[in-house]
Enzyme design. Sequence first.
Site, PDB file in Angstrom:
ATOM      1  N   HIS A 167      -1.827   0.098  -9.736  1.00 49.02           N
ATOM      2  CA  HIS A 167      -2.377  -0.890  -8.797  1.00 49.02           C
ATOM      3  C   HIS A 167      -2.954  -2.108  -9.542  1.00 49.02           C
ATOM      4  O   HIS A 167      -4.155  -2.358  -9.492  1.00 49.02           O
ATOM      5  CB  HIS A 167      -3.442  -0.225  -7.913  1.00 49.02           C
ATOM      6  CG  HIS A 167      -3.691  -0.989  -6.640  1.00 49.02           C
ATOM      7  ND1 HIS A 167      -3.966  -0.385  -5.441  1.00 49.02           N
ATOM      8  CD2 HIS A 167      -3.712  -2.331  -6.362  1.00 49.02           C
ATOM      9  CE1 HIS A 167      -4.160  -1.299  -4.495  1.00 49.02           C
ATOM     10  NE2 HIS A 167      -4.006  -2.491  -5.043  1.00 49.02           N
TER      11      HIS A 167
ATOM     12  N   GLU B  87      -4.281   7.209  -4.442  1.00 53.02           N
ATOM     13  CA  GLU B  87      -4.622   6.604  -5.736  1.00 53.02           C
ATOM     14  C   GLU B  87      -6.028   7.056  -6.125  1.00 53.02           C
ATOM     15  O   GLU B  87      -6.876   7.181  -5.246  1.00 53.02           O
ATOM     16  CB  GLU B  87      -4.608   5.078  -5.619  1.00 53.02           C
ATOM     17  CG  GLU B  87      -3.224   4.528  -5.339  1.00 53.02           C
ATOM     18  CD  GLU B  87      -3.237   3.008  -5.154  1.00 53.02           C
ATOM     19  OE1 GLU B  87      -4.239   2.355  -5.494  1.00 53.02           O
ATOM     20  OE2 GLU B  87      -2.235   2.495  -4.657  1.00 53.02           O
TER      21      GLU B  87
ATOM     22  N   ARG C 267       0.861  -1.181   0.000  1.00 54.48           N
ATOM     23  CA  ARG C 267       0.000   0.000   0.000  1.00 54.48           C
ATOM     24  C   ARG C 267       0.894   1.227   0.000  1.00 54.48           C
ATOM     25  O   ARG C 267       1.984   1.206   0.607  1.00 54.48           O
ATOM     26  CB  ARG C 267      -0.887   0.043   1.251  1.00 54.48           C
ATOM     27  CG  ARG C 267      -2.053  -0.901   1.244  1.00 54.48           C
ATOM     28  CD  ARG C 267      -3.133  -0.469   0.236  1.00 54.48           C
ATOM     29  NE  ARG C 267      -4.324  -1.294   0.343  1.00 54.48           N
ATOM     30  CZ  ARG C 267      -4.581  -2.366  -0.410  1.00 54.48           C
ATOM     31  NH1 ARG C 267      -3.753  -2.745  -1.352  1.00 54.48           N
ATOM     32  NH2 ARG C 267      -5.701  -3.051  -0.238  1.00 54.48           N
TER      33      ARG C 267
END
Length: 315
Positions: free
Chosen positions: A281, A263, A234
């Site tokens: 991602h 994000e 993360r």
Amino acid sequence: MTASSWTKQHLLLLEPLPEPTLASLAEYFIIHPFTNMDDLAKIAPDIRAIATGGSYGVAPEVMAALPHLEIIAVNGVGLDKIDLTGAQKRHIRVTVTTDISTNDVADMAMLLLLALKRNLKTNEQFLLDGNWAAGKLPPLAHSLNGRKLGIAGFGRIGQAVARRAQASNMEVAYFNPHPREGSTLTFEPSLKALAAWADILVITLPATAATKNIVNADILAALGKNGVLINTARGSVIDEEALLTALKSKSIAGAGLDVFQNEPTINPAFLTLDNVVLQPHQASATIETRLAMGQNIIDNLLAYFSGKPLLTPAC
Ligand code: 8YV
């Protein structure tokens, strides 16, 4: 269980799921894709289940708006965007897609690492620009063979990275809250010591209060100017300002990043660097894995509403 013997429950969908998953889910649930809080207020009393993504989670105001919410099925393993304590207090069950994405996420870590070390981006550009055809050769790259790879976070994904690194003939050590039982690899209780030892530091830690910005200027300095950082965990585990400074000044060699703070509107400074490989991602984003994750969501929801034990509960 057949769809005809089933009373359809109302489900709030917070993050898109693959089409085939949605089609199967729609046989058993009335699906309400989230639009805004005003629209949600109209259906809120009916909602008994949520399906969401690991990176999307459930906003506190959404959870608070649903008085009859009973279960949250997460399309992922990250729980950092879900108030687990609040869920537990309200007896809301939470499920995750345990172990389904492990190998794909570990593959992404290796992909980022290989792309950086073997100059994948610049070599392709070199070829596309006609340099090879013109008789030139790009600069030599760097080998993984014999390099030291440190893994921060030695859960399922960390261990899957270790297996891949060993197959590439790398030396592997790990940092974790405790030594992993059954592992013969070197356990390093200090992240800084691991970073100082490693040529490559791969982050596979969960995002918690304890790991927030754990990769800071100190750790990056320990990793050193030939060091490479890989993050498939993360964004919150890395102090991004410190990382950007280290990348700009070349006080580390490079970074491969699949995850970021904020994000999808990531810090634009990342886009200007020549020593990074960036992904939006995508570590678990393969058809095979995402369909299996989707099936896990359906199976957990069906188990719950049939009074059976959850397959992969988080709480
Ligand atoms: C997905 C993830 O990108 O497992 C996780 O926690 O972050 C990823 O697998 C995400 O959950 C997709 O919605």
